[in-house]
Scaffold this active site. Structure first.
Site, PDB file in Angstrom:
ATOM      1  CB  ALA A  65      27.022  43.738  -5.670  1.00 60.13           C
ATOM      2  CD  GLU A 111      23.927  36.841  -7.884  1.00 58.60           C
ATOM      3  OE1 GLU A 111      24.328  38.004  -7.646  1.00 58.60           O
ATOM      4  OE2 GLU A 111      24.235  35.873  -7.187  1.00 58.60           O
TER       5      GLU A 111
END
Lengths: 257, 263
Positions: A65, A111
């Site tokens: 992220a 993810e």
């Protein structure tokens, strides 16, 4: 609207989405994720696209992220932003998504990879969920999808240590489908996508949905769903064509109807 | 910029000399770190098409400098051999393996302990007649490390490897050649020239193909036939797209010697 962080291309009936924030190793900021999901949904609507390849660069599929964007957030500001709501829309894509990953596949990158249906990795890939090292934990499905993919023990180990896996290790524990040399992984992913794009689209779609049911629902419910899907395909032209071609010993011509 | 090694590049060859001659070039933490860094750099430098590793003075490498790990540290903790390997040697061995260029160990003199292992982790070994190998680990109650237990049986066969590791017996240059541990043995006077000649020769060959040969063959040690065949197909597809392949084909058709550029 053009995407700032996503490059679009296609190869035959395969749509290709390339993450493009190279200066930050494709760190997934909110804007990128919104663009990505928007483009996925656009491809979902595009009848010329039968399968989707999602890739990054050789150096990084996505290193995680965007930490800069998150460092000063509070619990309430995150809650109000619904940071990960956009991720849930990936699950609404019924066309198969093949991830072609290389280099860093970490945190949000891992993810995102796990949100795809199939994965071809370069032998340079390093795959993991290192969030614990930053005093947090995965927030976009890491604890759930990793555990469902590779089992409790192995998932626990990776999540609690933050260690990364090589592509070979990821292959052994079933997290990915195939490992290829870094020079070839994208081509291999494309080949796989093209093979799937050549399959009867209605079957592809219902198989994808039924397999997902297997992971998230009790067996009886999944079997029931499978049977409905199976019956449903007998309403399609492709079923008639496929079975007739088999009986007539010729190659079927599927039309997605 | 390096303190314990000499690193020089010319004519497409990187020459890395372990340079602690008064200590028979024994490894210290710093030397291993410098070697690993230099290899990484050489791996990325497209000008470099062959790497030669040798020792300054009489020895190739006497293994770990026992002075560098002995004794308790400031907190009174005894050194942990396992951690020393994980932190220092193992990354060096992996770097030798993963650098996709030919790496020659020019074994100019004695190689002992981890010095043997590092020579084994190189792709080729050219050995001076004055050199010899000693798997000295067992003599101080230890086990061959830094890849010694991996490369030795693969190079000389399990029986001979066990013998050498268990006895710690010295292996002469001649014997090393006979059992396949050395690729070539040269008279001491010609050794430097021969090593140079081999390096220059390799540096003029198609480097990408050589890198792929290295990758595929080492990978093959961990794979079955079907997997190896698949990787050969990958490697051939990659090599088939290189300029050097086109040059090789062209030169063959034109009946002239090829001029490979390493790309």
């Amino acid at each position: 609207m053009t995407s700032r962080y996503i490059n679009l291309s296609s190869e035959g009936e395969v749509g290709i989405l390339t993450l493009n924030r190279p200066h930050v190793l494709n760190a997934l900021n909110r804007e990128l994720m919104l663009e990505l999901v928007t483009e996925l949904e656009r491809m979902e609507q595009d009848d010329a696209i039968k399968a989707i390849v999602l890739t990054g660069s050789e150096q990084a599929f996505a290193a995680g992220a965007d930490i800069k964007e998150m460092a000063d957030e509070s619990a309430i500001s995150m809650l109000l932003k619904r940071q990960f709501a956009v991720w849930d829309r990936i699950d609404g894509i019924t066309k198969p998504i093949i991830a072609a990953v290389s280099g860093y596949v970490l945190g949000g990158g891992c993810e995102l990879m796990m949100s795809c249906d199939l994965v071809v990795a370069s032998d340079t890939a390093r795959i993991g969920q290192p969030e614990i090292k930053l005093g947090v934990m995965p927030g976009a499905g890491g604890t759930q999808r990793l555990t469902k993919a590779i089992g409790l023990r192995k998932a626990m180990e990776l999540l609690l240590t933050g260690d990364t896996m090589t592509a070979e290790e990821a292959l052994r524990c079933g997290l990915i489908n195939k490992v290829a040399p870094v020079e070839m992984y994208f081509r291999e992913a494309l080949k796989l996508a093209q093979r799937i794009a050549d399959q009867p689209p209605l079957s592809v779609r219902l198989i994808k949905q039924a397999v997902r049911k297997a992971q998230d629902h009790p067996l009886a419910e999944g079997l029931d769903y499978e049977r409905h899907c199976f019956h449903l395909l007998f309403a399609s032209d492709d079923q008639k064509e496929g079975m007739n071609a088999f009986l007539e010993k010729r190659t079927p011509q599927f039309r997605g109807k | 910029m390096y303190k314990t090694i000499l690193y020089e590049v010319s004519g497409g060859v990187a020459r890395m000399t372990m340079n602690r001659p008064d200590k028979y070039n024994a490894f210290t933490g710093q030397m291993i770190a410098e070697m690993t860094a230099a290899l990484k750099k050489a791996g990325k430098d497209e000008e470099i098409r062959c790497i030669v590793l040798t020792g300054a003075g009489k020895a190739f490498n006497a293994g770990q400098d026992l002075g560098d790990v002995q004794g308790a540290d400031a907190q009174g903790a005894e050194p942990n051999h396992g951690d020393v390997l994980r932190e220092r040697y193992n990354p060096l061995i992996m770097q030798l393996r993963n650098t996709e260029k030919p790496i020659i160990a020019a074994v100019n003199g004695v190689a002992a302990g981890a010095g043997v292992s590092v020579a084994l982790a190189c792709d080729l070994r050219i050995v001076s007649e004055k050199a010899y190998f000693v798997n000295a680990f067992v003599n101080i109650g230890l086990v061959p490390d830094s890849g010694g237990c991996y490369f030795l049986p693969r190079l000389v066969g399990l029986g001979k490897a066990l013998e050498l590791a268990m006895t710690g017996d010295r292996v002469s240059a001649e014997e090393a050649y006979r059992i396949g541990l050395a690729n070539r043995v040269c008279a001491a006077e010609q050794f430097a020239d021969e090593a140079e000649r081999l390096a220059v020769k390799l540096a003029a060959l198609p480097t990408r193909a050589i890198g792929l040969i290295k990758r595929t063959m080492y990978k093959g040690l961990d794979m079955n036939l079907a997997q190896t065949l698949e990787h050969e197909a990958y490697a051939q597809e990659i090599a088939g797209n290189t300029e050097d392949h086109r040059e090789g084909m062209q030169a063959f058709l034109e009946k002239r010697p090829p001029e490979f550029k390493g790309v």
